[in-house]
Write a protein that holds these residues in place. Structure first.
Motif, PDB file in Angstrom:
ATOM      1  N   LYS A   1      58.205 -13.545  12.293  1.00  0.00           N
ATOM      2  CA  LYS A   1      58.441 -14.364  13.487  1.00  0.00           C
ATOM      3  C   LYS A   1      59.858 -14.205  14.035  1.00  0.00           C
ATOM      4  O   LYS A   1      60.073 -14.264  15.245  1.00  0.00           O
ATOM      5  N   SER A   2      60.820 -13.983  13.154  1.00  0.00           N
ATOM      6  CA  SER A   2      62.208 -13.853  13.605  1.00  0.00           C
ATOM      7  C   SER A   2      62.466 -12.509  14.289  1.00  0.00           C
ATOM      8  O   SER A   2      63.466 -12.355  14.989  1.00  0.00           O
ATOM      9  N   GLY A   3      61.562 -11.541  14.081  1.00  0.00           N
ATOM     10  CA  GLY A   3      61.769 -10.208  14.643  1.00  0.00           C
ATOM     11  C   GLY A   3      62.829  -9.407  13.911  1.00  0.00           C
ATOM     12  O   GLY A   3      63.326  -8.404  14.429  1.00  0.00           O
ATOM     13  N   ILE A   4      63.172  -9.819  12.680  1.00  0.00           N
ATOM     14  CA  ILE A   4      64.154  -9.090  11.863  1.00  0.00           C
ATOM     15  C   ILE A   4      63.410  -8.553  10.625  1.00  0.00           C
ATOM     16  O   ILE A   4      62.993  -9.337   9.767  1.00  0.00           O
ATOM     17  N   TRP A   5      63.255  -7.225  10.565  1.00  0.00           N
ATOM     18  CA  TRP A   5      62.513  -6.619   9.451  1.00  0.00           C
ATOM     19  C   TRP A   5      63.455  -5.997   8.413  1.00  0.00           C
ATOM     20  O   TRP A   5      63.239  -6.126   7.225  1.00  0.00           O
ATOM     21  N   ASP A   6      64.444  -5.246   8.889  1.00  0.00           N
ATOM     22  CA  ASP A   6      65.374  -4.552   7.996  1.00  0.00           C
ATOM     23  C   ASP A   6      64.587  -3.780   6.924  1.00  0.00           C
ATOM     24  O   ASP A   6      64.841  -3.892   5.724  1.00  0.00           O
ATOM     25  N   GLN A   7      63.624  -2.961   7.392  1.00  0.00           N
ATOM     26  CA  GLN A   7      62.705  -2.265   6.493  1.00  0.00           C
ATOM     27  C   GLN A   7      62.822  -0.754   6.689  1.00  0.00           C
ATOM     28  O   GLN A   7      62.907  -0.259   7.825  1.00  0.00           O
ATOM     29  N   THR A   8      62.810  -0.016   5.583  1.00  0.00           N
ATOM     30  CA  THR A   8      62.936   1.438   5.634  1.00  0.00           C
ATOM     31  C   THR A   8      61.664   2.095   5.109  1.00  0.00           C
ATOM     32  O   THR A   8      61.108   1.665   4.090  1.00  0.00           O
ATOM     33  N   PHE A   9      61.214   3.135   5.824  1.00  0.00           N
ATOM     34  CA  PHE A   9      60.035   3.899   5.428  1.00  0.00           C
ATOM     35  C   PHE A   9      60.453   5.341   5.144  1.00  0.00           C
ATOM     36  O   PHE A   9      61.149   5.961   5.956  1.00  0.00           O
ATOM     37  N   ASP A  10      60.025   5.871   3.997  1.00  0.00           N
ATOM     38  CA  ASP A  10      60.279   7.260   3.635  1.00  0.00           C
ATOM     39  C   ASP A  10      58.957   8.005   3.652  1.00  0.00           C
ATOM     40  O   ASP A  10      58.012   7.635   2.932  1.00  0.00           O
ATOM     41  N   LEU A  11      58.888   9.076   4.468  1.00  0.00           N
ATOM     42  CA  LEU A  11      57.624   9.779   4.666  1.00  0.00           C
ATOM     43  C   LEU A  11      57.806  11.290   4.600  1.00  0.00           C
ATOM     44  O   LEU A  11      58.767  11.834   5.161  1.00  0.00           O
ATOM     45  N   ASP A  12      56.885  11.962   3.913  1.00  0.00           N
ATOM     46  CA  ASP A  12      56.823  13.423   3.947  1.00  0.00           C
ATOM     47  C   ASP A  12      55.968  13.828   5.137  1.00  0.00           C
ATOM     48  O   ASP A  12      54.816  13.390   5.261  1.00  0.00           O
ATOM     49  N   ILE A  13      56.518  14.657   6.022  1.00  0.00           N
ATOM     50  CA  ILE A  13      55.864  15.013   7.271  1.00  0.00           C
ATOM     51  C   ILE A  13      55.610  16.519   7.317  1.00  0.00           C
ATOM     52  O   ILE A  13      56.470  17.322   6.952  1.00  0.00           O
ATOM     53  N   ALA A  14      54.415  16.895   7.771  1.00  0.00           N
ATOM     54  CA  ALA A  14      54.099  18.316   7.942  1.00  0.00           C
ATOM     55  C   ALA A  14      53.269  18.488   9.204  1.00  0.00           C
ATOM     56  O   ALA A  14      52.246  17.841   9.374  1.00  0.00           O
ATOM     57  N   GLY A  15      53.728  19.340  10.098  1.00  0.00           N
ATOM     58  CA  GLY A  15      52.950  19.599  11.305  1.00  0.00           C
ATOM     59  C   GLY A  15      53.813  19.807  12.521  1.00  0.00           C
ATOM     60  O   GLY A  15      55.042  19.866  12.448  1.00  0.00           O
ATOM     61  N   GLU A  16      53.146  19.924  13.659  1.00  0.00           N
ATOM     62  CA  GLU A  16      53.831  20.110  14.936  1.00  0.00           C
ATOM     63  C   GLU A  16      53.547  18.902  15.807  1.00  0.00           C
ATOM     64  O   GLU A  16      52.389  18.578  16.078  1.00  0.00           O
ATOM     65  N   TYR A  17      54.592  18.227  16.252  1.00  0.00           N
ATOM     66  CA  TYR A  17      54.452  16.996  17.012  1.00  0.00           C
ATOM     67  C   TYR A  17      55.433  16.980  18.174  1.00  0.00           C
ATOM     68  O   TYR A  17      56.522  17.537  18.088  1.00  0.00           O
ATOM     69  N   SER A  18      55.047  16.276  19.237  1.00  0.00           N
ATOM     70  CA  SER A  18      55.908  16.151  20.413  1.00  0.00           C
ATOM     71  C   SER A  18      56.858  14.969  20.313  1.00  0.00           C
ATOM     72  O   SER A  18      58.030  15.080  20.657  1.00  0.00           O
ATOM     73  N   ASN A  19      56.326  13.817  19.870  1.00  0.00           N
ATOM     74  CA  ASN A  19      57.121  12.590  19.936  1.00  0.00           C
ATOM     75  C   ASN A  19      56.883  11.675  18.746  1.00  0.00           C
ATOM     76  O   ASN A  19      55.772  11.612  18.194  1.00  0.00           O
ATOM     77  N   LEU A  20      57.944  10.972  18.383  1.00  0.00           N
ATOM     78  CA  LEU A  20      57.832   9.834  17.472  1.00  0.00           C
ATOM     79  C   LEU A  20      57.775   8.581  18.345  1.00  0.00           C
ATOM     80  O   LEU A  20      58.682   8.324  19.131  1.00  0.00           O
ATOM     81  N   TYR A  21      56.662   7.824  18.232  1.00  0.00           N
ATOM     82  CA  TYR A  21      56.500   6.589  18.986  1.00  0.00           C
ATOM     83  C   TYR A  21      56.692   5.394  18.043  1.00  0.00           C
ATOM     84  O   TYR A  21      56.072   5.330  16.981  1.00  0.00           O
ATOM     85  N   VAL A  22      57.548   4.454  18.438  1.00  0.00           N
ATOM     86  CA  VAL A  22      57.717   3.205  17.707  1.00  0.00           C
ATOM     87  C   VAL A  22      57.244   2.097  18.645  1.00  0.00           C
ATOM     88  O   VAL A  22      57.906   1.783  19.637  1.00  0.00           O
ATOM     89  N   SER A  23      56.059   1.552  18.353  1.00  0.00           N
ATOM     90  CA  SER A  23      55.423   0.609  19.286  1.00  0.00           C
ATOM     91  C   SER A  23      55.510  -0.821  18.765  1.00  0.00           C
ATOM     92  O   SER A  23      55.408  -1.077  17.558  1.00  0.00           O
ATOM     93  N   LEU A  24      55.701  -1.746  19.689  1.00  0.00           N
ATOM     94  CA  LEU A  24      55.855  -3.162  19.367  1.00  0.00           C
ATOM     95  C   LEU A  24      54.595  -3.923  19.755  1.00  0.00           C
ATOM     96  O   LEU A  24      54.071  -3.745  20.858  1.00  0.00           O
TER      97      LEU A  24
END
Length: 462
Positions: free
Chosen positions: A241-264
């Motif tokens: 509810k406060s809109g404060i996450w302070d969260q980290t994600f670690d991901l192994d990525i493989a492929g061809e992509y145009s954009n990283l989208y961060v949606s709310l």
């Protein structure tokens, strides 16, 4: 059954992991976890695809167009002599991007390859066949029209395709309505986004100024974030509810992509969740800069109600690092099936038998070649081993024709192997469809087995 890409195995693993992130633990009871898990993930994906405006893709990468040949073009005579000097102009949304050289005849071979950098939203690609004339305006001979939506969805568009009338008004002017159209154009079109093969670390800090978006007017906001690479969902934050996450994600990525989208998104208990907007980070910028962070204004691509336009920002940081290959790589080239059949394009002298061989390229440097085998279904069963040390991103396995006369460079297609997948899973194995490499068309499959053995660093006893 052949796979479409060596990236697919790690991508499936990423998607499976993402489904775990997408579930709201509070909604899943222990006794019906299996049923609810599939149902919730399915509903969420459907809603995401419906809400986010994927009909207007941000293209960030390289458009690859190969103009191979044209045949059965319209016959015209000047002073009793058959005269045809065709060439092709490439238009993107009505803007000329490139053109081929001028050839002579009704059945011609171009073998020309173009890499066109593109950024942003695009709708139409037009390949216009023209007839050069020294004494008057060049004549329009027909057009092949390709939508960017088809390029995005089908990944590869190829001819031969019959020429048609001019469909894109901006491409050419002064084309008579009664222009005669005849012939076919052979070509390939594909889009290559940036290769994001490596490790992605995404830190979602907070959202500022989340406006009330509850359709029932209850006045509360329950924001959460979903992040994606193009249409591949990677994960989500919990509702805070406060809109404060302070969260980290670690991901192994493989492929061809145009954009990283961060949606709310805004969580609604009684109605469907509301899509508030998103931040777009082009992957080519992330790969080039390694780290992108700060406060980003989130927005929608299309707004329907001005009163509901969100005003605020997402604070986040995205960092990327390429795979580190420090050890021994072994690649077994087994066999290929149904390789490209050279068409000849109506010219008998252009018919000949393929003699394919395979070359392994690491960041453009040759690591070895197989022998040439005279067959469209060759078997090699040759193994190559080499030692690497440091970051490496692009491992390509290219099938060449040893003659190479038909296609400039003689490529029959290639595979791009995920170096990150080698680092994470140690093995890439299977039969994969070949994709066009530069001037080539491509068909058929290639079966390989690639493995990676990391170098063991001894621990010094003190």
């Amino acid at each position: 059954m052949p796979h479409f890409s060596p990236f697919s195995a790690l991508k499936e693993k990423i998607t499976k992991k993402a489904e775990e992130h997408l579930l709201d633990p509070k909604k899943v009871k222990k006794d019906d976890k299996k049923v609810k898990k599939t149902e919730l993930a399915s509903n969420f994906f459907q809603k995401l695809q419906k809400e986010l405006p994927w009909n207007e893709i941000d293209f960030n990468g390289t458009l690859i167009v190969s103009i191979l040949a044209a045949n059965d073009l319209l016959r015209e005579t000047h002073f009793g002599i058959v005269d045809s000097d065709p060439y092709v102009i490439i238009f993107v949304d009505g803007v000329e991007k490139a053109r081929t050289s001028v050839q002579k005849g009704l059945n011609v071979v171009f073998k020309e390859y173009f890499e066109i950098p593109i950024t942003g939203k695009h709708k139409d690609l037009a390949l216009c066949v023209m007839d050069s004339d020294a004494f008057k305006e060049d004549d329009f001979r027909g057009e092949v029209h390709v939508s960017f939506k088809d390029i995005w969805e089908k990944k590869l568009i190829k001819g031969p395709t019959s020429l048609g009338p001019k469909l894109t008004p901006k491409t050419l002017t002064n084309v008579p309505v009664n222009t005669s159209i005849q012939g076919k154009l052979d070509y390939t079109v594909t889009f290559r986004p940036a290769t994001v093969d490596g490790h992605l670390k995404l830190h979602i800090d907070r959202v500022d100024k989340v406006e009330r978006h509850d359709k029932l007017g209850l006045g509360k906001s329950d924001p959460y974030v979903v992040f994606l690479l193009d249409s591949t969902v990677l994960g989500r934050t919990p509702v805070v509810k406060s809109g404060i996450w302070d969260q980290t994600f670690d991901l192994d990525i493989a492929g061809e992509y145009s954009n990283l989208y961060v949606s709310l998104w805004d969580k609604d208990t009684l109605t469907s969740d509301d899509y508030l907007g998103h931040v777009t980070i082009p992957t080519k910028d992330l790969v080039a800069k390694k780290t992108i962070g700060g406060d980003f204004t989130y927005h929608k691509q299309k707004e329907t109600e001005d009163s509901l336009k969100p005003k605020g920002s997402l604070r986040l940081n995205a960092s990327w690092r390429p795979p580190i290959l420090n050890g021994r790589v072994s690649i077994m080239i087994e066999k290929a099936n149904d390789l490209l059949e050279v068409p000849g394009w109506g010219i008998p002298l252009l018919s000949y038998s393929l003699q394919p061989f395979v070359e392994i390229l690491l960041d453009g440097e040759s690591m070895g070649k197989t022998k040439a085998v005279k067959s469209r279904n060759p078997e090699w069963n040759e193994r190559f081993e080499f030692t690497t040390d440091g970051p490496h991103q692009v491992l390509e396995v290219v099938v060449w024709d040893s003659d190479g006369w038909i296609y400039s460079g003689g490529s029959l297609g290639y595979l791009r192997v995920s170096t990150q997948q080698l680092v994470v899973q140690k093995t890439v194995q299977g039969e994969f469809y070949l994709i066009p490499y530069k001037t080539s068309n491509a068909s058929g499959t290639l079966k390989i087995l690639a493995s990676y053995t990391p170098k063991i660093t001894p621990i010094n006893e003190t």
